[in-house]
Design an enzyme around this catalytic site. Sequence first.
Site, PDB file in Angstrom:
ATOM      1  N   VAL A 183      -1.767 -15.171   3.452  1.00 37.74           N
ATOM      2  CA  VAL A 183      -2.771 -16.019   2.803  1.00 37.74           C
ATOM      3  C   VAL A 183      -2.198 -17.351   2.301  1.00 37.74           C
ATOM      4  O   VAL A 183      -2.952 -18.213   1.861  1.00 37.74           O
ATOM      5  CB  VAL A 183      -3.540 -15.305   1.661  1.00 37.74           C
ATOM      6  CG1 VAL A 183      -4.473 -14.246   2.198  1.00 37.74           C
ATOM      7  CG2 VAL A 183      -2.590 -14.740   0.625  1.00 37.74           C
ATOM      8  N   TYR A 214       6.609  -6.459  -5.191  1.00 33.65           N
ATOM      9  CA  TYR A 214       5.711  -6.874  -4.102  1.00 33.65           C
ATOM     10  C   TYR A 214       5.212  -8.311  -4.328  1.00 33.65           C
ATOM     11  O   TYR A 214       5.217  -9.129  -3.406  1.00 33.65           O
ATOM     12  CB  TYR A 214       4.550  -5.874  -3.998  1.00 33.65           C
ATOM     13  CG  TYR A 214       3.437  -6.322  -3.083  1.00 33.65           C
ATOM     14  CD1 TYR A 214       3.562  -6.238  -1.696  1.00 33.65           C
ATOM     15  CD2 TYR A 214       2.257  -6.856  -3.610  1.00 33.65           C
ATOM     16  CE1 TYR A 214       2.550  -6.676  -0.863  1.00 33.65           C
ATOM     17  CE2 TYR A 214       1.235  -7.279  -2.779  1.00 33.65           C
ATOM     18  CZ  TYR A 214       1.386  -7.201  -1.415  1.00 33.65           C
ATOM     19  OH  TYR A 214       0.385  -7.639  -0.584  1.00 33.65           O
ATOM     20  N   LYS A 227       5.533  -8.759   4.945  1.00 31.44           N
ATOM     21  CA  LYS A 227       5.371  -7.298   5.133  1.00 31.44           C
ATOM     22  C   LYS A 227       6.213  -6.722   6.278  1.00 31.44           C
ATOM     23  O   LYS A 227       6.906  -5.715   6.080  1.00 31.44           O
ATOM     24  CB  LYS A 227       3.885  -6.957   5.301  1.00 31.44           C
ATOM     25  CG  LYS A 227       3.081  -7.191   4.018  1.00 31.44           C
ATOM     26  CD  LYS A 227       1.591  -7.074   4.273  1.00 31.44           C
ATOM     27  CE  LYS A 227       0.753  -7.255   3.017  1.00 31.44           C
ATOM     28  NZ  LYS A 227      -0.696  -7.338   3.308  1.00 31.44           N
ATOM     29  N   TYR A 232      -4.847  -8.007  10.765  1.00 34.69           N
ATOM     30  CA  TYR A 232      -5.859  -7.190  10.076  1.00 34.69           C
ATOM     31  C   TYR A 232      -7.048  -6.888  10.987  1.00 34.69           C
ATOM     32  O   TYR A 232      -6.852  -6.572  12.156  1.00 34.69           O
ATOM     33  CB  TYR A 232      -6.307  -7.862   8.774  1.00 34.69           C
ATOM     34  CG  TYR A 232      -5.143  -8.260   7.921  1.00 34.69           C
ATOM     35  CD1 TYR A 232      -4.318  -7.284   7.372  1.00 34.69           C
ATOM     36  CD2 TYR A 232      -4.835  -9.578   7.694  1.00 34.69           C
ATOM     37  CE1 TYR A 232      -3.223  -7.632   6.607  1.00 34.69           C
ATOM     38  CE2 TYR A 232      -3.728  -9.925   6.927  1.00 34.69           C
ATOM     39  CZ  TYR A 232      -2.944  -8.955   6.390  1.00 34.69           C
ATOM     40  OH  TYR A 232      -1.857  -9.297   5.641  1.00 34.69           O
ATOM     41  N   SER A 288       1.801 -12.321   3.136  1.00 32.58           N
ATOM     42  CA  SER A 288       1.878 -11.086   3.932  1.00 32.58           C
ATOM     43  C   SER A 288       2.822 -11.159   5.132  1.00 32.58           C
ATOM     44  O   SER A 288       3.092 -10.127   5.751  1.00 32.58           O
ATOM     45  CB  SER A 288       0.490 -10.692   4.427  1.00 32.58           C
ATOM     46  OG  SER A 288      -0.294 -10.267   3.344  1.00 32.58           O
TER      47      SER A 288
HETATM   48  O1  DON Z   1      -1.334  -9.096  -2.071  1.00 24.94           O
HETATM   49  C1  DON Z   1      -1.982 -10.070  -1.714  1.00 24.94           C
HETATM   50  O2  DON Z   1      -3.201 -10.079  -1.688  1.00 24.94           O
HETATM   51  C2  DON Z   1      -1.190 -11.299  -1.275  1.00 24.94           C
HETATM   52  N1  DON Z   1       0.013 -11.411  -2.029  1.00 24.94           N
HETATM   53  C3  DON Z   1      -0.847 -11.184   0.177  1.00 24.94           C
HETATM   54  C4  DON Z   1      -2.051 -10.965   1.065  1.00 24.94           C
HETATM   55  C5  DON Z   1      -1.947 -11.630   2.376  1.00 24.94           C
HETATM   56  O3  DON Z   1      -1.160 -12.513   2.607  1.00 24.94           O
HETATM   57  C6  DON Z   1      -2.970 -11.233   3.368  1.00 24.94           C
HETATM   58  N2  DON Z   1      -2.819 -12.027   4.542  1.00 24.94           N
HETATM   59  N3  DON Z   1      -3.274 -12.663   5.331  1.00 24.94           N
END
Ligand code: DON
Length: 309
Positions: A263, A193, A70, A245, A67
């Site tokens: 993540v 994505y 983003k 978040y 993320s």
């Molecule tokens: O879409 C997802 O769930 C992961 N590719 C990215 C989510 C993420 O990194 C949330 N962050 N802390």
Amino acid sequence: MGSKKELTQILEDSLKNNQNYYKQGELPNYIPTLAKADPKAVGISMVDVEGDFYSAGDFETNFTIQSVSKPLVLILAILDNGTELVFDKVGVEPTGDPFNSIIKLTGFAKPYNPMINAGAIAVTSMIKGKDNEEKFDRILKFFRRLAKNDELELDQETYLSEKDTGDRNRSLAYYMRDQDIIEGDIEEIVDLYFKQCSIKVNCIDLANMAVILANQGIDPVTEERIIPKKIARIVRTLMATCGMYDKSGSFAIEVGLAAKSGVGGGIMAEVPERFGIGVYGPTLDDKGNSIVGMRVLKELSEKLNLSIF
Ligand code: DON
């Protein structure tokens, strides 16, 4: 501020003081390859606006950007489409919900912000290019330019793992198309994505990206303007308000920096006019943020007086 040696020592100390907190978090298993990381790994890099680097621990270890991509793809989408069009499709308000929540999609005109998955997928759908290959190439080149690292590449295994397990993201995207928020081929959009999330970086890369934001869009070494000042300000603001978040509020109190977590265990943070920071620790809290990364940032914020508040 002290010498280079002193700051490096401060970084080493803060890793040592906080490394053990990794036990309070967990490796994510909803994307199976991420669960293979070494849970004890911890690293940090800082780069100041003079271009000097300070690093400690596993700062050269690669992890997927997840993320943290983003805000970066948001910059590219605004450059491609303009601010008005992008924020016509995605809001700028914090949700207080988990990053992959579907709750606030129903009954609202658009996803709340570009940092949650729904908003980020809508942003990715706006990246220009004749096909997905060209779109991904543009994203990768943009990340390489920001990181000053031509070796950034896709982690094929993580990408395939995300593709395999990404039904929540697919459902967010299909719902948004049903609501006329996004248009186009949903499999292609989520594929792009998944790919942007699966680009491999290390702490130095994140620090290099962040220092451009800290320097209001200008590369501090080449003095080249990479991001228009206004766009840099919008993205930094969204990181400060939504980047962690449903932990963005307490992170603002405890650390006080515009930051974005992923993540994969990375956090990118910026200290206006001073530093870009990349920190890594793969075990996560229940909100998807690196446990050790947040602890290290808290200690550094206190020691070096970094909070913007
Ligand atoms: O879409 C997802 O769930 C992961 N590719 C990215 C989510 C993420 O990194 C949330 N962050 N802390």
